[in-house]
Motif scaffolding. Sequence first.
Motif, PDB file in Angstrom:
ATOM      1  N   LEU A  11     -21.363  -9.903 -14.357  1.00 43.22           N
ATOM      2  CA  LEU A  11     -20.578  -9.346 -15.463  1.00 43.22           C
ATOM      3  C   LEU A  11     -21.473  -9.126 -16.669  1.00 43.22           C
ATOM      4  CD1 LEU A  11     -17.893  -8.587 -16.844  1.00 43.22           C
ATOM      5  CD2 LEU A  11     -17.608 -11.011 -17.411  1.00 43.22           C
ATOM      6  N   LEU A  12     -22.332 -10.104 -16.973  1.00 38.56           N
ATOM      7  CA  LEU A  12     -23.227  -9.983 -18.116  1.00 38.56           C
ATOM      8  C   LEU A  12     -24.164  -8.793 -17.940  1.00 38.56           C
ATOM      9  CD1 LEU A  12     -24.467 -11.110 -20.732  1.00 38.56           C
ATOM     10  CD2 LEU A  12     -26.002 -12.454 -19.298  1.00 38.56           C
ATOM     11  N   VAL A  13     -24.725  -8.636 -16.748  1.00 40.16           N
ATOM     12  CA  VAL A  13     -25.631  -7.514 -16.491  1.00 40.16           C
ATOM     13  C   VAL A  13     -24.909  -6.190 -16.707  1.00 40.16           C
ATOM     14  CG1 VAL A  13     -26.920  -6.296 -14.700  1.00 40.16           C
ATOM     15  CG2 VAL A  13     -27.132  -8.781 -14.926  1.00 40.16           C
ATOM     16  N   TRP A  14     -23.667  -6.098 -16.220  1.00 39.18           N
ATOM     17  CA  TRP A  14     -22.895  -4.866 -16.381  1.00 39.18           C
ATOM     18  C   TRP A  14     -22.617  -4.584 -17.848  1.00 39.18           C
ATOM     19  CZ3 TRP A  14     -18.005  -3.937 -18.408  1.00 39.18           C
ATOM     20  CH2 TRP A  14     -17.514  -2.646 -18.194  1.00 39.18           C
ATOM     21  N   LEU A  15     -22.259  -5.617 -18.593  1.00 35.75           N
ATOM     22  CA  LEU A  15     -21.938  -5.427 -20.007  1.00 35.75           C
ATOM     23  C   LEU A  15     -23.155  -4.978 -20.798  1.00 35.75           C
ATOM     24  CD1 LEU A  15     -19.697  -8.556 -20.589  1.00 35.75           C
ATOM     25  CD2 LEU A  15     -18.940  -6.181 -20.724  1.00 35.75           C
ATOM     26  N   CYS A  16     -24.296  -5.593 -20.539  1.00 30.67           N
ATOM     27  CA  CYS A  16     -25.492  -5.267 -21.303  1.00 30.67           C
ATOM     28  C   CYS A  16     -26.096  -3.934 -20.890  1.00 30.67           C
ATOM     29  CB  CYS A  16     -26.537  -6.371 -21.149  1.00 30.67           C
ATOM     30  SG  CYS A  16     -26.057  -7.908 -21.999  1.00 30.67           S
ATOM     31  N   ARG A 188     -27.040 -17.017 -22.366  1.00 27.43           N
ATOM     32  CA  ARG A 188     -26.607 -18.414 -22.364  1.00 27.43           C
ATOM     33  C   ARG A 188     -25.242 -18.561 -23.041  1.00 27.43           C
ATOM     34  NH1 ARG A 188     -32.086 -19.359 -23.778  1.00 27.43           N
ATOM     35  NH2 ARG A 188     -31.471 -19.622 -25.950  1.00 27.43           N
ATOM     36  N   THR A 189     -25.020 -17.802 -24.117  1.00 26.44           N
ATOM     37  CA  THR A 189     -23.751 -17.887 -24.845  1.00 26.44           C
ATOM     38  C   THR A 189     -22.593 -17.410 -23.985  1.00 26.44           C
ATOM     39  OG1 THR A 189     -24.898 -17.544 -26.952  1.00 26.44           O
ATOM     40  CG2 THR A 189     -22.530 -17.133 -26.926  1.00 26.44           C
ATOM     41  N   LEU A 190     -22.764 -16.283 -23.307  1.00 24.76           N
ATOM     42  CA  LEU A 190     -21.692 -15.747 -22.468  1.00 24.76           C
ATOM     43  C   LEU A 190     -21.447 -16.620 -21.243  1.00 24.76           C
ATOM     44  CD1 LEU A 190     -19.626 -13.569 -21.954  1.00 24.76           C
ATOM     45  CD2 LEU A 190     -21.409 -12.176 -20.887  1.00 24.76           C
ATOM     46  N   ILE A 191     -22.514 -17.106 -20.622  1.00 22.35           N
ATOM     47  CA  ILE A 191     -22.360 -17.977 -19.447  1.00 22.35           C
ATOM     48  C   ILE A 191     -21.657 -19.269 -19.831  1.00 22.35           C
ATOM     49  CG2 ILE A 191     -23.634 -19.415 -17.804  1.00 22.35           C
ATOM     50  CD1 ILE A 191     -25.657 -17.143 -17.568  1.00 22.35           C
ATOM     51  N   ALA A 192     -21.996 -19.828 -21.001  1.00 19.97           N
ATOM     52  CA  ALA A 192     -21.345 -21.065 -21.455  1.00 19.97           C
ATOM     53  C   ALA A 192     -19.850 -20.829 -21.673  1.00 19.97           C
ATOM     54  CB  ALA A 192     -21.994 -21.543 -22.748  1.00 19.97           C
ATOM     55  N   ALA A 193     -19.494 -19.680 -22.247  1.00 20.40           N
ATOM     56  CA  ALA A 193     -18.076 -19.384 -22.485  1.00 20.40           C
ATOM     57  C   ALA A 193     -17.328 -19.212 -21.175  1.00 20.40           C
ATOM     58  CB  ALA A 193     -17.952 -18.126 -23.344  1.00 20.40           C
ATOM     59  N   MET A 194     -17.934 -18.513 -20.226  1.00 19.09           N
ATOM     60  CA  MET A 194     -17.291 -18.311 -18.925  1.00 19.09           C
ATOM     61  C   MET A 194     -17.191 -19.621 -18.151  1.00 19.09           C
ATOM     62  SD  MET A 194     -16.149 -15.300 -18.263  1.00 19.09           S
ATOM     63  CE  MET A 194     -16.309 -13.544 -18.649  1.00 19.09           C
ATOM     64  N   THR A 195     -18.225 -20.447 -18.262  1.00 12.55           N
ATOM     65  CA  THR A 195     -18.201 -21.734 -17.559  1.00 12.55           C
ATOM     66  C   THR A 195     -17.080 -22.619 -18.093  1.00 12.55           C
ATOM     67  OG1 THR A 195     -20.589 -21.611 -17.188  1.00 12.55           O
ATOM     68  CG2 THR A 195     -19.563 -23.778 -16.993  1.00 12.55           C
ATOM     69  N   ALA A 196     -16.840 -22.566 -19.404  1.00 11.71           N
ATOM     70  CA  ALA A 196     -15.773 -23.362 -20.007  1.00 11.71           C
ATOM     71  C   ALA A 196     -14.404 -22.981 -19.461  1.00 11.71           C
ATOM     72  CB  ALA A 196     -15.797 -23.204 -21.525  1.00 11.71           C
ATOM     73  N   ARG A 205      -6.697 -16.453 -17.507  1.00 11.89           N
ATOM     74  CA  ARG A 205      -6.396 -15.936 -18.845  1.00 11.89           C
ATOM     75  C   ARG A 205      -7.586 -16.155 -19.774  1.00 11.89           C
ATOM     76  NH1 ARG A 205      -3.039 -18.543 -21.666  1.00 11.89           N
ATOM     77  NH2 ARG A 205      -2.608 -16.842 -23.116  1.00 11.89           N
ATOM     78  N   CYS A 206      -8.236 -17.279 -19.609  1.00 11.85           N
ATOM     79  CA  CYS A 206      -9.436 -17.581 -20.391  1.00 11.85           C
ATOM     80  C   CYS A 206     -10.550 -16.597 -20.048  1.00 11.85           C
ATOM     81  CB  CYS A 206      -9.879 -19.013 -20.118  1.00 11.85           C
ATOM     82  SG  CYS A 206     -11.445 -19.482 -20.904  1.00 11.85           S
ATOM     83  N   VAL A 207     -10.742 -16.321 -18.759  1.00 12.58           N
ATOM     84  CA  VAL A 207     -11.762 -15.378 -18.319  1.00 12.58           C
ATOM     85  C   VAL A 207     -11.512 -14.003 -18.922  1.00 12.58           C
ATOM     86  CG1 VAL A 207     -12.700 -14.130 -16.336  1.00 12.58           C
ATOM     87  CG2 VAL A 207     -12.303 -16.595 -16.185  1.00 12.58           C
ATOM     88  N   LYS A 208     -10.249 -13.563 -18.894  1.00  8.61           N
ATOM     89  CA  LYS A 208      -9.912 -12.257 -19.466  1.00  8.61           C
ATOM     90  C   LYS A 208     -10.181 -12.235 -20.968  1.00  8.61           C
ATOM     91  CE  LYS A 208      -6.291  -8.757 -19.906  1.00  8.61           C
ATOM     92  NZ  LYS A 208      -6.657  -8.483 -21.307  1.00  8.61           N
ATOM     93  N   HIS A 209      -9.851 -13.322 -21.642  1.00  5.23           N
ATOM     94  CA  HIS A 209     -10.069 -13.385 -23.089  1.00  5.23           C
ATOM     95  C   HIS A 209     -11.560 -13.297 -23.423  1.00  5.23           C
ATOM     96  CE1 HIS A 209      -8.992 -14.430 -27.231  1.00  5.23           C
ATOM     97  NE2 HIS A 209     -10.062 -15.220 -27.240  1.00  5.23           N
ATOM     98  N   VAL A 210     -12.378 -14.041 -22.685  1.00  4.49           N
ATOM     99  CA  VAL A 210     -13.821 -14.017 -22.915  1.00  4.49           C
ATOM    100  C   VAL A 210     -14.373 -12.621 -22.603  1.00  4.49           C
ATOM    101  CG1 VAL A 210     -16.050 -14.908 -22.129  1.00  4.49           C
ATOM    102  CG2 VAL A 210     -14.143 -16.478 -22.544  1.00  4.49           C
ATOM    103  N   THR A 211     -13.866 -12.008 -21.536  1.00  2.02           N
ATOM    104  CA  THR A 211     -14.307 -10.658 -21.178  1.00  2.02           C
ATOM    105  C   THR A 211     -13.968  -9.665 -22.279  1.00  2.02           C
ATOM    106  OG1 THR A 211     -14.021 -11.147 -18.817  1.00  2.02           O
ATOM    107  CG2 THR A 211     -14.166  -8.830 -19.452  1.00  2.02           C
TER     108      THR A 211
END
Length: 237
Positions: A11-16, A188-196, A205-211
């Motif tokens: 997801l991060l690769v796609w976003l960036c 690291r910031t995005l992975i930490a948010a997704m991991t949480a 719902r959390c995943v969608k919010h972070v996305t």
Amino acid sequence: MNKTRLWIINLLVWLCATPAFANWEYYEFWLDPINKIKLQTAETTSDTGIKLNLYRNPNGRVYILFTLPENTPDFAETGVVAQILPEGFTTKEIELREEPGRFVEYGFSTGRALRARLWHGQEEAPTSGTLLNLINAASVTGLFRLADGTEIRAIWSLEEAGLPIAQALGIKIEGVASGPDWENTASRTLIAAMTACQFPKLNLRCVKHVTDCSIMISKNRDLKSFEVCISDFKTDS
């Protein structure tokens, strides 16, 4: 690596990799038409249809490549075939010769594409030369000599070109959130948010919010706003 972590990284690769601007676009996988290898590039097209690509080869050197639109003659074969003028700076000439230079790297052409080296690539960013001038200019004008003796002119705007160029070349540009250090911090910031979002169990719902909030990273390049955005989820859940 578990499937959830792999999905987060993809997801991060796609976003960036998603182009952030309509005029200049960043491509993570671009096929160099001369050496036939896949590289990162920043790309834009002029008012007359001439495509401009900036890219860095595996040896670290930075090149500019011009590609003619269809239904035009090829580039001239020898001599000064192009004059490139970043607005407010000195003109760079691109010369083609039948024999390669021993100490000077001249331009190279396939007929439809014209390449010139802009920077040796030995520091974090250029401190002088055409690449630095181009980065600092508001626009760049090109005048090209064609095989039938005619000329074609092109103008490219450099408005909001900093981020795509920094991404493609892996260099630091003043005022642009980019470069390896920034990319690592953003990852690291995005992975930490997704991991949480996985604890105590996966919360979609959390995943969608972070996305949804990730646009603050992929487009706005603003980590602080991203962190504020994801913090709102706690009050909404």
